[in-house]
Design a protein around this motif. Sequence first.
Motif, mmCIF file in Angstrom:
data_model
loop_
_atom_site.group_PDB
_atom_site.id
_atom_site.type_symbol
_atom_site.label_atom_id
_atom_site.label_comp_id
_atom_site.label_asym_id
_atom_site.label_seq_id
_atom_site.Cartn_x
_atom_site.Cartn_y
_atom_site.Cartn_z
ATOM 1 N N ALA A 672 21.466 50.785 -35.857
ATOM 2 C CA ALA A 672 22.233 50.212 -34.746
ATOM 3 C C ALA A 672 23.695 50.105 -35.152
ATOM 4 C CB ALA A 672 21.695 48.829 -34.385
ATOM 5 N N ASN A 673 24.567 50.462 -34.235
ATOM 6 C CA ASN A 673 25.994 50.389 -34.478
ATOM 7 C C ASN A 673 26.668 49.719 -33.289
ATOM 8 O OD1 ASN A 673 28.929 51.690 -34.194
ATOM 9 N ND2 ASN A 673 28.339 51.719 -36.349
ATOM 10 N N VAL A 674 27.435 48.664 -33.571
ATOM 11 C CA VAL A 674 28.154 47.923 -32.532
ATOM 12 C C VAL A 674 29.640 47.919 -32.877
ATOM 13 C CG1 VAL A 674 28.415 45.730 -31.322
ATOM 14 C CG2 VAL A 674 26.154 46.447 -32.134
ATOM 15 N N THR A 675 30.460 48.327 -31.928
ATOM 16 C CA THR A 675 31.909 48.292 -32.097
ATOM 17 C C THR A 675 32.520 47.482 -30.956
ATOM 18 O OG1 THR A 675 31.914 50.474 -33.141
ATOM 19 C CG2 THR A 675 34.017 49.645 -32.327
ATOM 20 N N ALA A 676 33.248 46.446 -31.299
ATOM 21 C CA ALA A 676 33.998 45.672 -30.310
ATOM 22 C C ALA A 676 35.478 45.837 -30.620
ATOM 23 C CB ALA A 676 33.605 44.196 -30.357
ATOM 24 N N PHE A 677 36.305 46.034 -29.595
ATOM 25 C CA PHE A 677 37.717 46.271 -29.860
ATOM 26 C C PHE A 677 38.574 45.794 -28.688
ATOM 27 C CE2 PHE A 677 35.815 50.079 -28.054
ATOM 28 C CZ PHE A 677 36.675 50.424 -27.017
#
Length: 824
Positions: A672-677
């Motif tokens: 799982a990969n989560v990116t918040a920006f």
Amino acid sequence: MKSIIYRIIFFVALTISYTVAGAQNAAPAAGVAKITGTLLNETGKPADYATVSLLKAKDSTVVKGALSNENGAYNFIAIKPGSYIVKATMVGYANGFSQPVTVSANSTTVSVPEIKMQPSSKTLNTVTITGSKPLIERRSDRMVMNVENSVLAAGNSAMEILERAPGVSVDKDDNISMKGKQGVTVMINDKLTYLSSTQLATLLRSTDGNSIQSIEMITNPSAKYDAAGNSGIINIKLKKNKQSGTNGSASVTAAMGKHFRDNTSLTLNHKEGKFNFFGNLSRGDTKRDNNIAIDRNVENGGDNTYFSQITKMGSERHYNNYRVGADYDMSPKNTIGFVASGYFNPSADNNTSQTFIGTQPQVFNTYQNTNTTIKSKYNNFAFNVNDRWQIDSTGQALSVDVDYSKFTNSANAQYNTYYYNVDGSNAGIPSMLRNQTPSTIDIRTAKADYTYPFNKTTKLEFGGKYSDVKTDNDLEAQIITNGEYVNDPTRTNHFIYDEKIGAGYVNFNKSFKKTTVQLGVRAENTSSKGDLVGTAQVVNRNYLNFFPSVFINHTINDKNEFGFNYSRRIDRPSYEDLNPFIYYLDQYTYEQGNPFLKPQYTNSFELNYTYNHTINVSLGYSRTTDVINQALVTDTVTKATYQTNVNLSTQNSYNLNVNSPYTITKWWTGNANVTAFYLGFKSGANPQGVAGIGTLNDGKVAYQVKTTNTFAVTKTFKAEIMTDYSSSLVYGYFNVKAQYSIDGGLSKSFANKKANLKLSVSDIFNMRKNNVTSENNGNLIDIHQKNETRVARLTFTYNFGNSKIKARQHQTGADDEKNRVKNQ
């Protein structure tokens, strides 16, 4: 915004819990020393990617494991006092062992004498040794997506695989973003591609996924790399053979979306004596549809004009790529070689566009139909000569590359527009336009890199590079007058661009007990001239820039590691974006270059944390000045809207990335990969004096979630499901709507694992769309785009011949310049 943050926290907590649940409860005590060493093969060259084990001398108990890198080096950190033996294993070689080494209570670094691997005298006919790397792994300066064993790699192109990489997204115009930021530099085998977004998209779509080993995402590159790329570097590693003999592989893919597609590839490798020969040929045919709906409102002094446009774009692409070369071992430590590569890719586009025009919403007075046909040819030839000299066994090395690359592109376009009243009667004389756009790009580069290790813990790297680029673009525009095509001087132009860059860098690396430090600086002097021949538009620039970089990694213990890095980078405009040509969709919709674009500069900072070599968390901030950004500009007099690039004042970016593998059962694993920006943009009024562009001060929090689940049904049969969700975001003048898709695949190996059959479907539920809005000076534009994204692929791959050949991975020095060439 709160709901978004809550979702991110929940998802991160969920994925971390999967991993922590499977981890050991007790962490080993921190050690006090580091053990390092090097493996060599029988010729004295580095033995790369061998399995290295640290054993207790008294009972041969395994303490730790590692892999040797491309230089044959390995290390073990946080080792307790005691006596140890290093064991090395490699397919085709006998096991190698070191003499016992002792770690005392006062030891910081212990060096193991070189271990020389000897070829095995036994022949194994029936035993097959296989290993599987995790799909996603974190290294000290990059995140790596191991594509080679992925089901979805089969039959997919490099572009389609790249869209699935953690934190990476591709927009409707094939611009690649990483952690929300555009300006990514793409490399293949550590060499820049010298292609801009559209031409790079052509290359990646014609690169067979079966040829890819891994994709590396480097958010903050060191001074050794070219300074281009404010979002970092994506490095696509192609497969290489690791053993000796003669072998090859063949792959055939049949695919069906709305239209049939196919591609085939053949790879051969042969070694005889000191010579090694290699080659790859691939071809493919792709036909796809792209539907675009554009609604816009043009305001002029209180009067409004409404446009509703529907365009159906059909394209045919034929790919023919080749790559051949040879290496010659002048000595066990010195290898020279050459690589010749290129492509010849004809294409055809047939577009039909219908535009309704009125003074009230959905109430139209006239409409027009535009039929466009474009026949194009894109050819490239590149030649590289290289020398790799491993000066001694301590790691002292020198590499030299000389490159020449030429792109020859041509396109003949016909635009026929017919005008009608709302009742279908003729409303004017048809417009017949014809464009011929030949262009050439010549790139010459030379680079050298030198590595000097003072000792096992201290190393100095330095080198230089020179590039010379010339582009020549000639637009011959014609219009029908009295039944004959004549030159249209208002649109015809000739644009020549010359650019020379001289660069030098130095890197200093130092390893301490638990900390490694790298300090570097790169200097680049750029001299450029853009000349719109026959006009006063001549832009000369000459500037010198310095690009420092800092990397610090600290190991707390066996399960916890921290890192910090900083770099300054530059993005020069692509050659085509500088060209003031006009490319039409119809008379009200077109694209135009901007010869006054300036380079953009970015300062990037990143903190990262790794737990148990599995869970990776990074927190980053970057600030870009003179940021290059697309803008839709409306001419309120002609009512036309065109796309161009301008320099905005600043872009501020904050990002948080969490990547975690997890194991549900022995047969069900995932990642799982989560990116918040957050992206924030600011500009002054009318950037660069382009009329019709308003002041910008906008930003938004966004996030992206990607998951991959792999199911090992049997030892030779597995399945894979991948999900991808990207929230809505703001990028400059554009508001991009949310995107989402689900992909799936099945894989079956047989014939003693020499053959493989894979079935995959991208965007199973046909949900992926590109919807964008832009509001500028009261003019609203609403774009809805649907590409052909649901495609089923069946791929058969067969490996044949002797499986003992070892091919050197080839690199060139011309990649940064190639990355700025555009192709449709």
